[in-house]
Write a protein that holds these residues in place. Structure first.
Motif, PDB file in Angstrom:
ATOM      1  N   HIS A  34       0.810  -1.221   0.000  1.00  0.00           N
ATOM      2  CA  HIS A  34       0.000   0.000   0.000  1.00  0.00           C
ATOM      3  C   HIS A  34       0.842   1.269   0.000  1.00  0.00           C
ATOM      4  CE1 HIS A  34       0.840  -0.407   4.307  1.00  0.00           C
ATOM      5  NE2 HIS A  34       0.540   0.863   4.424  1.00  0.00           N
ATOM      6  N   ASP A  35       2.111   1.205   0.509  1.00  0.00           N
ATOM      7  CA  ASP A  35       2.929   2.411   0.522  1.00  0.00           C
ATOM      8  C   ASP A  35       4.247   2.240  -0.242  1.00  0.00           C
ATOM      9  OD1 ASP A  35       4.239   0.727   2.274  1.00  0.00           O
ATOM     10  OD2 ASP A  35       4.435   2.202   3.880  1.00  0.00           O
ATOM     11  N   ARG A  36       4.392   1.166  -0.998  1.00  0.00           N
ATOM     12  CA  ARG A  36       5.648   0.900  -1.705  1.00  0.00           C
ATOM     13  C   ARG A  36       6.007   2.008  -2.686  1.00  0.00           C
ATOM     14  NH1 ARG A  36       7.025  -1.158  -6.539  1.00  0.00           N
ATOM     15  NH2 ARG A  36       4.859  -1.592  -7.130  1.00  0.00           N
ATOM     16  N   LEU A  37       4.989   2.617  -3.290  1.00  0.00           N
ATOM     17  CA  LEU A  37       5.233   3.612  -4.326  1.00  0.00           C
ATOM     18  C   LEU A  37       5.427   5.016  -3.778  1.00  0.00           C
ATOM     19  CD1 LEU A  37       2.637   2.300  -6.909  1.00  0.00           C
ATOM     20  CD2 LEU A  37       5.101   1.929  -6.923  1.00  0.00           C
ATOM     21  N   THR A  38       5.553   5.130  -2.472  1.00  0.00           N
ATOM     22  CA  THR A  38       5.742   6.443  -1.838  1.00  0.00           C
ATOM     23  C   THR A  38       7.179   6.691  -1.422  1.00  0.00           C
ATOM     24  OG1 THR A  38       5.271   5.635   0.408  1.00  0.00           O
ATOM     25  CG2 THR A  38       3.385   6.349  -0.938  1.00  0.00           C
ATOM     26  N   ARG A  39       8.095   5.772  -1.743  1.00  0.00           N
ATOM     27  CA  ARG A  39       9.478   5.913  -1.281  1.00  0.00           C
ATOM     28  C   ARG A  39      10.430   5.277  -2.294  1.00  0.00           C
ATOM     29  NH1 ARG A  39       7.022   1.755   1.513  1.00  0.00           N
ATOM     30  NH2 ARG A  39       8.101  -0.255   1.422  1.00  0.00           N
ATOM     31  N   GLY A  40      11.688   5.691  -2.210  1.00  0.00           N
ATOM     32  CA  GLY A  40      12.735   5.100  -3.027  1.00  0.00           C
ATOM     33  C   GLY A  40      12.412   5.124  -4.508  1.00  0.00           C
ATOM     34  N   LEU A  41      12.826   4.075  -5.206  1.00  0.00           N
ATOM     35  CA  LEU A  41      12.584   3.977  -6.641  1.00  0.00           C
ATOM     36  C   LEU A  41      11.092   3.896  -6.956  1.00  0.00           C
ATOM     37  CD1 LEU A  41      14.182   3.845  -9.319  1.00  0.00           C
ATOM     38  CD2 LEU A  41      14.096   1.348  -9.132  1.00  0.00           C
ATOM     39  N   GLY A  42      10.284   3.505  -5.958  1.00  0.00           N
ATOM     40  CA  GLY A  42       8.841   3.469  -6.155  1.00  0.00           C
ATOM     41  C   GLY A  42       8.261   4.820  -6.537  1.00  0.00           C
ATOM     42  N   LEU A  43       8.897   5.923  -6.094  1.00  0.00           N
ATOM     43  CA  LEU A  43       8.419   7.253  -6.469  1.00  0.00           C
ATOM     44  C   LEU A  43       8.530   7.465  -7.973  1.00  0.00           C
ATOM     45  CD1 LEU A  43      10.022   9.389  -3.617  1.00  0.00           C
ATOM     46  CD2 LEU A  43       7.571   9.070  -4.022  1.00  0.00           C
ATOM     47  N   ILE A  44       9.620   6.979  -8.554  1.00  0.00           N
ATOM     48  CA  ILE A  44       9.792   7.107 -10.002  1.00  0.00           C
ATOM     49  C   ILE A  44       8.848   6.156 -10.729  1.00  0.00           C
ATOM     50  CG2 ILE A  44      11.423   6.862 -11.913  1.00  0.00           C
ATOM     51  CD1 ILE A  44      13.629   7.751 -10.012  1.00  0.00           C
ATOM     52  N   THR A  59       5.323   7.772 -10.617  1.00  0.00           N
ATOM     53  CA  THR A  59       5.219   8.960 -11.471  1.00  0.00           C
ATOM     54  C   THR A  59       5.213   8.582 -12.943  1.00  0.00           C
ATOM     55  OG1 THR A  59       6.341  10.287  -9.786  1.00  0.00           O
ATOM     56  CG2 THR A  59       6.301  11.169 -12.027  1.00  0.00           C
ATOM     57  N   ARG A  60       6.121   7.693 -13.304  1.00  0.00           N
ATOM     58  CA  ARG A  60       6.225   7.302 -14.706  1.00  0.00           C
ATOM     59  C   ARG A  60       5.032   6.443 -15.159  1.00  0.00           C
ATOM     60  NH1 ARG A  60       7.858   8.316 -18.892  1.00  0.00           N
ATOM     61  NH2 ARG A  60       8.723   6.273 -19.440  1.00  0.00           N
ATOM     62  N   THR A  61       4.557   5.571 -14.295  1.00  0.00           N
ATOM     63  CA  THR A  61       3.388   4.771 -14.675  1.00  0.00           C
ATOM     64  C   THR A  61       2.189   5.673 -14.920  1.00  0.00           C
ATOM     65  OG1 THR A  61       4.208   2.853 -13.444  1.00  0.00           O
ATOM     66  CG2 THR A  61       1.861   2.885 -13.984  1.00  0.00           C
ATOM     67  N   ALA A  86       9.845   1.607 -21.243  1.00  0.00           N
ATOM     68  CA  ALA A  86      10.555   1.517 -19.969  1.00  0.00           C
ATOM     69  C   ALA A  86       9.859   2.428 -18.964  1.00  0.00           C
ATOM     70  CB  ALA A  86      12.003   1.955 -20.144  1.00  0.00           C
ATOM     71  N   VAL A  87       9.662   1.929 -17.758  1.00  0.00           N
ATOM     72  CA  VAL A  87       9.033   2.743 -16.716  1.00  0.00           C
ATOM     73  C   VAL A  87      10.100   3.578 -15.990  1.00  0.00           C
ATOM     74  CG1 VAL A  87       7.619   2.718 -14.616  1.00  0.00           C
ATOM     75  CG2 VAL A  87       7.124   1.113 -16.480  1.00  0.00           C
ATOM     76  N   GLU A  88      10.971   2.940 -15.225  1.00  0.00           N
ATOM     77  CA  GLU A  88      12.019   3.683 -14.506  1.00  0.00           C
ATOM     78  C   GLU A  88      13.268   3.895 -15.348  1.00  0.00           C
ATOM     79  OE1 GLU A  88      10.248   0.663 -11.522  1.00  0.00           O
ATOM     80  OE2 GLU A  88      10.915   0.669 -13.611  1.00  0.00           O
ATOM     81  N   GLU A  90      14.976   8.659  -4.155  1.00  0.00           N
ATOM     82  CA  GLU A  90      14.033   9.472  -3.395  1.00  0.00           C
ATOM     83  C   GLU A  90      14.540  10.900  -3.245  1.00  0.00           C
ATOM     84  OE1 GLU A  90      11.626   9.222   0.858  1.00  0.00           O
ATOM     85  OE2 GLU A  90      12.511   7.429  -0.044  1.00  0.00           O
ATOM     86  N   ALA A  91      15.822  11.058  -2.917  1.00  0.00           N
ATOM     87  CA  ALA A  91      16.391  12.399  -2.799  1.00  0.00           C
ATOM     88  C   ALA A  91      16.343  13.119  -4.142  1.00  0.00           C
ATOM     89  CB  ALA A  91      17.826  12.314  -2.288  1.00  0.00           C
ATOM     90  N   ALA A  92      16.625  12.389  -5.217  1.00  0.00           N
ATOM     91  CA  ALA A  92      16.598  13.000  -6.545  1.00  0.00           C
ATOM     92  C   ALA A  92      15.200  13.496  -6.900  1.00  0.00           C
ATOM     93  CB  ALA A  92      17.087  11.993  -7.586  1.00  0.00           C
ATOM     94  N   MET A  93      14.181  12.728  -6.538  1.00  0.00           N
ATOM     95  CA  MET A  93      12.807  13.111  -6.871  1.00  0.00           C
ATOM     96  C   MET A  93      12.301  14.264  -6.006  1.00  0.00           C
ATOM     97  SD  MET A  93      11.642  11.485  -9.500  1.00  0.00           S
ATOM     98  CE  MET A  93       9.847  11.319  -9.439  1.00  0.00           C
ATOM     99  N   HIS A  94      12.936  14.490  -4.880  1.00  0.00           N
ATOM    100  CA  HIS A  94      12.531  15.607  -4.027  1.00  0.00           C
ATOM    101  C   HIS A  94      13.282  16.901  -4.351  1.00  0.00           C
ATOM    102  CE1 HIS A  94      10.870  12.543  -0.964  1.00  0.00           C
ATOM    103  NE2 HIS A  94       9.877  13.126  -1.605  1.00  0.00           N
ATOM    104  N   ASP A  95      14.213  16.840  -5.292  1.00  0.00           N
ATOM    105  CA  ASP A  95      14.924  18.020  -5.788  1.00  0.00           C
ATOM    106  C   ASP A  95      14.251  18.417  -7.104  1.00  0.00           C
ATOM    107  OD1 ASP A  95      16.624  19.685  -7.294  1.00  0.00           O
ATOM    108  OD2 ASP A  95      18.411  18.886  -6.328  1.00  0.00           O
TER     109      ASP A  95
END
Length: 282
Positions: free
Chosen positions: A27-37, A40-42, A230-232, A242-247
């Motif tokens: 339920h929260d996998r896509l809210t952190r780390g590579l899951g954020l990308i 977003t991409r999906t 390609a998704v990610e 995660e840091a990259a997506m928050h910049d």
């Protein structure tokens, strides 16, 4: 929202898959780390490939409704189906999902929907949990059956090199090489991923595709105009996505690069996830 019945539960899936998802991490996998990308991409690709609203979508393997929620908010009509009881329980009680047309505990290989009843079918998980090619063919055939002529299937897959890229970005202290190396090498050679001890930090039993293999499975099921995205993409190699997506500036640059390379055959295999699109014939 209506209840479309209990379907067929796990549908014969390996017990390890049920154990993995019973940990309730999806339920929260896509809210952190590579899951954020990945998230977003999906969403970008869904926006590019889905028919316009108001279309009817079957979200087959809906998980806890992460994408169903976004589709509802965009104005789509959505049916949700999943094989994991815990996921279905969340779908049924989440007030942000109360506009779902139906929620089903069921099996991608035996869908409860009538022939030609939906405009798009999402398979954002089932194909990689069906290790037998005959089962993947059945799931795609079922998606074709429930689609109207001209309807779109969008099917996700994990790539053969996903474990390699994932292991190579881990800190040495977080990687048990003696356990991980046989898994990633067997997966790359055969496509069949096993986590024999069901260790946390490793994925459950699954099938990992070569990009051309995924396209071939959709074509073999009778879909036309098949394309693979390609998704990610190469963002899988980021040490701290995660840091990259928050910049904001870094995020913008990453997403532009991923759009630029999303269909490059030379780079498809480095992406942890692929999304294949196909159209049902008239």
């Amino acid at each position: 929202m209506t209840d479309a019945g209990n379907g067929s539960g796990q549908g014969g899936a390996h017990a390890g898959i049920g154990t993995y998802y019973a940990q309730d991490r999806e339920h929260d996998r896509l809210t952190r780390g590579l899951g954020l990308i990945e998230f977003t991409r999906t969403l970008e690709l869904l926006g590019l490939l889905l028919p316009p609203c108001p279309a009817v979508i079957a979200d087959i393997g809906a998980g806890t409704g992460v994408y169903a929620r976004e589709l509802l908010n965009a104005g789509y009509e959505v049916h949700a189906l999943d094989a994991t009881p815990g996921h279905v329980a969340r779908l049924r009680v989440d007030p942000t999902l109360d506009r779902l047309r139906s929620v089903t505990l069921g099996d991608a290989r035996t869908l409860p929907y009538p022939d030609g009843s939906v405009d798009a079918a999402l398979l954002l998980g089932p194909l990689y949990h069906l290790t037998d090619p005959r089962d993947r063919a059945r799931a795609l055939a079922e998606a074709a059956r429930v689609l109207r002529p001209g309807g779109v299937v969008l099917a996700a897959a994990i790539t053969r090199a996903a474990d390699i890229a994932g292991d190579f970005t881990k800190e040495d202290s977080a990687l048990d090489e003696a356990y991980a190396r046989p898994i990633r090498e067997h997966t790359y050679r055969t496509g069949v991923h096993r986590n024999p001890e069901q260790r946390r930090g490793h994925f459950t039993d699954a099938y990992f595709h070569h990009p051309h293999e995924l396209a071939g499975e959709l074509t073999g099921a009778g879909f036309r105009d098949v394309s693979v995205y390609a998704v990610e993409g190469p963002a899988a190699l980021l040490r701290d996505p995660e840091a990259a997506m928050h910049d904001p500036e870094r995020r913008d640059g990453i997403l532009h690069a991923l759009r630029l390379t999303e269909r490059d055959p030379a780079l498809l295999g480095i992406s942890p996830h692929l999304l294949a699109a196909g159209v049902r014939g008239e």
